[in-house]
Design an enzyme around this catalytic site. Sequence first.
Site, PDB file in Angstrom:
ATOM      1  N   SER A 118      -0.465  17.207  45.084  1.00  0.00           N
ATOM      2  CA  SER A 118      -1.470  17.451  46.487  1.00  0.00           C
ATOM      3  C   SER A 118      -2.603  17.998  46.224  1.00  0.00           C
ATOM      4  O   SER A 118      -2.590  18.698  45.091  1.00  0.00           O
ATOM      5  CB  SER A 118      -0.458  18.269  47.473  1.00  0.00           C
ATOM      6  OG  SER A 118      -1.611  18.727  48.568  1.00  0.00           O
ATOM      7  N   TYR A 128       4.172  25.906  50.035  1.00  0.00           N
ATOM      8  CA  TYR A 128       3.754  24.327  49.965  1.00  0.00           C
ATOM      9  C   TYR A 128       3.138  24.045  48.453  1.00  0.00           C
ATOM     10  O   TYR A 128       3.483  23.357  47.487  1.00  0.00           O
ATOM     11  CB  TYR A 128       3.324  23.493  51.145  1.00  0.00           C
ATOM     12  CG  TYR A 128       3.049  22.254  50.778  1.00  0.00           C
ATOM     13  CD1 TYR A 128       4.028  21.107  50.950  1.00  0.00           C
ATOM     14  CD2 TYR A 128       1.835  21.866  50.548  1.00  0.00           C
ATOM     15  CE1 TYR A 128       3.759  19.958  50.576  1.00  0.00           C
ATOM     16  CE2 TYR A 128       1.524  20.388  50.156  1.00  0.00           C
ATOM     17  CZ  TYR A 128       2.378  19.609  50.468  1.00  0.00           C
ATOM     18  OH  TYR A 128       2.095  18.153  50.214  1.00  0.00           O
TER      19      TYR A 128
END
Length: 335
Positions: free
Chosen positions: A195, A208
């Site tokens: 990501s 995350y």
Amino acid sequence: SKKKPLNDYCDKLYLSYQVGHTKPAPEIFEFMVNDCNIIPSETLFVDDGASNIHIGKELGFETFQPKNGEDWREEMTAIGFGKITAQMLSERGHIVYGTSRRPSEDMNHVKMLVVDVTNSFSVCQAVERILSEQGRIDVLINNAGIGIGGALELATEEEVNIQMNTNFFGVVNMCKAVLPHMRKARKGKIINISSIGGVMGIPYQGFYSASKFAVEGYSEALALEVHPFHIKVCVVEPGDFNTGFTDNRNISEQTRLDADYGESFLKSLEIIEKEERNGCHPRKLGAAICKIVERTNPPFRTKVGPWIQVLFAKSKKWLPDAVMQYALRIFYAIK
């Protein structure tokens, strides 16, 4: 029993079955997983007649067999990137195996299996089944992931474990199951979906980001270790996309109600969700993944998403840290 985690029983049952101490019949597992929708890594608490499943995300993988006879495997979510990518590869004539943590019907030409990436036994079972049917796996794409929004300081041990076990150790489990077969074949390709949050820390998405940073470091080291076996390792870093990830994000109630963090958290969360809902269509990422899969020598790292996010992520290499931090505070409304 009251307040007793059901996964305590399930994990012991799986473990006993795996090591051969107490072997329940296979139909017990089929009933538990297929009919009862019981997933060993989930925790079911029963209290005064009310039951709550903590974290019930759909995870899975896919395997593809291109026209030239190769077998491809992708670790996917049951919605969003993985589903779109599976459909796109299927449309291109590839044989696709998909999985989710709950039983689901085959979609188009995608064969669906039940797999929990946080459970190594579950992963190995699926890999062996696919190998028995297709003979080999040449490409693995790890894409399973969940998001928990909240302040790092207030995250519970359970929230941290769920985040890391799924987003990072799920990748590790999948690679460990597939790599022996790739080494034997002396070829293969692993594509790990990271990501832009794995390039820079995102406020109130800290664990995350931590899990994706871990995927980045793991992938860099893995690429070096498996190079002698002609196995390629690639990392894809998506920006914001309009998928089911936004609606499935778990929100920390402790952070939301906290006197110090609450207001800032809600402002940042509103910005995060707006950007995600206005993000790119998942087919853009699916097309990028298909391109990497089909290239003989793809780049190690690929960023894809809104152009401004991709440009900002690339600028981290030459912008001073103070400038990056300032820009992120302005963007996420952190005063």
